[in-house]
Motif scaffolding. Structure first.
Motif, PDB file in Angstrom:
ATOM      1  N   ARG A  47       8.331  -8.652  -4.151  1.00  0.00           N
ATOM      2  CA  ARG A  47       7.821  -7.532  -3.198  1.00  0.00           C
ATOM      3  C   ARG A  47       7.973  -7.889  -1.706  1.00  0.00           C
ATOM      4  NH1 ARG A  47       2.617  -5.857  -1.100  1.00  0.00           N
ATOM      5  NH2 ARG A  47       1.765  -7.825  -1.474  1.00  0.00           N
ATOM      6  N   PHE A  82       5.334  -3.257  -8.190  1.00  0.00           N
ATOM      7  CA  PHE A  82       5.735  -4.646  -8.658  1.00  0.00           C
ATOM      8  C   PHE A  82       4.574  -5.240  -9.401  1.00  0.00           C
ATOM      9  CE2 PHE A  82       8.113  -3.725  -4.919  1.00  0.00           C
ATOM     10  CZ  PHE A  82       9.402  -4.200  -5.132  1.00  0.00           C
ATOM     11  N   SER A 127       3.322  -0.952  -3.984  1.00  0.00           N
ATOM     12  CA  SER A 127       2.818  -2.230  -4.422  1.00  0.00           C
ATOM     13  C   SER A 127       2.370  -2.461  -5.836  1.00  0.00           C
ATOM     14  CB  SER A 127       1.670  -2.880  -3.299  1.00  0.00           C
ATOM     15  OG  SER A 127       0.483  -2.196  -3.714  1.00  0.00           O
TER      16      SER A 127
END
Length: 297
Positions: free
Chosen positions: A239, A270, A267
């Motif tokens: 990420r 990931f 986010s």
């Protein structure tokens, strides 16, 4: 003297229907308790990872209890019924009063779970709830973990991993401390980007896997528990590498993409990727060990 006829009680006349009613009532109460706690966390916390952790905790407890659900027959003793009702009433009242996830609020899952267990079975049978109660206890343990893990070394390690991934992809990158620098820009890994939350989440999932789907070889369980944080670190490094590429790009809307993968649902993608990779590893090891055991038999 003529015999006095006695009418059987409702439960004595229809024990199966009474048992089914108790089972439905308990399951409904358990579902409402779990949904209430998850909703409380969702409404009182700014970060979606808190709500995700609460969902993982209650979902993991259910998975550990799944084998017992078909034969679930609530039959508490008078003592466990009174104590369980008291624990549940206090816990629900405390849930309604939570404004932020303080040190007392993180104990609510194990508190409420113990109350539900006592409403189902006598105190002497509480050990049958051991795996589920252990999973519910992971919320305060994960909160403790996020506070005691050293953030600077994790940030520096993440920066090095990010640099390695970029170099493997043919992108010239340098890492100094918590900063990753590319030719067109750089990113600074802050405390919230160090991956501590992801590590805690994946450790919770790893414990649920070990309890719900135990590996035949015990040493493999500890090995996979040790692998979980490494998978989480690697997923977070991917990420950060993507954020570095976005920062160094010339995209006209790169600020939106940076914010999406930094703070919003991007986010969590990931985090889901890390969970998927760990689940694949765990199930592959489990299948291999089960096949080896069948061949020995």
């Amino acid at each position: 003297m003529p015999a006095v006829s006695r009418q059987p009680s409702t439960c004595a006349a229809a024990p199966a229907s009474c048992l089914a009613l108790r089972r439905r009532l308990w399951l409904t109460l358990a579902a409402l308790t779990a949904v209430g706690h998850i909703t409380m966390v969702s409404l009182t916390q700014e970060s979606p990872t808190r709500a995700l952790m609460s969902l993982l905790i209650w979902g993991g407890a259910l998975i550990c209890l799944e084998d017992q659900l078909p034969e679930l027959a609530p039959a508490p003793s008078a003592f466990s019924l009174g104590l369980g009702s008291l624990l549940l009433a206090v816990g629900l009242q405390r849930t309604a009063a939570v404004l932020h996830l303080d040190s007392a609020a993180v104990l609510l899952p194990i508190w409420l779970g113990t109350g539900l267990a006592l409403l189902c079975w006598p105190l002497r049978r509480l050990l049958r709830w051991g795996p589920s109660l252990l999973v519910l206890a992971l919320l305060p343990l994960s909160e403790l973990l996020t506070r005691v893990l050293p953030e600077p070394p994790l940030s520096h390690l993440t920066a090095r991993l990010c640099q390695g991934l970029l170099l493997l992809g043919g992108v010239d990158a340098a890492a100094a401390g918590r900063q990753v620098t590319l030719s067109g820009g750089s990113v600074l890994i802050s405390e919230t980007c160090a991956g501590i939350d992801v590590i805690a989440q994946l450790l919770v999932i790893a414990v649920v896997f070990v309890l719900a789907f135990p590996l035949p070889l015990r040493r493999s369980r500890w090995l996979l528990l040790a692998i979980a944080p490494l998978v989480a670190l690697l997923g977070n490094a991917f990420r950060i590498a993507l954020l570095a590429l976005i920062s160094a790009s010339q995209w006209p809307n790169k600020d939106w993409w940076f914010g999406f993968f930094h703070e919003e649902s991007g986010s969590l993608m990931f985090s889901g990727l890390s969970v998927a990779v760990f689940g694949w590893i765990y199930l592959a090891v489990l299948e291999r060990q089960l096949q080896a055991r069948e061949q020995r038999i």
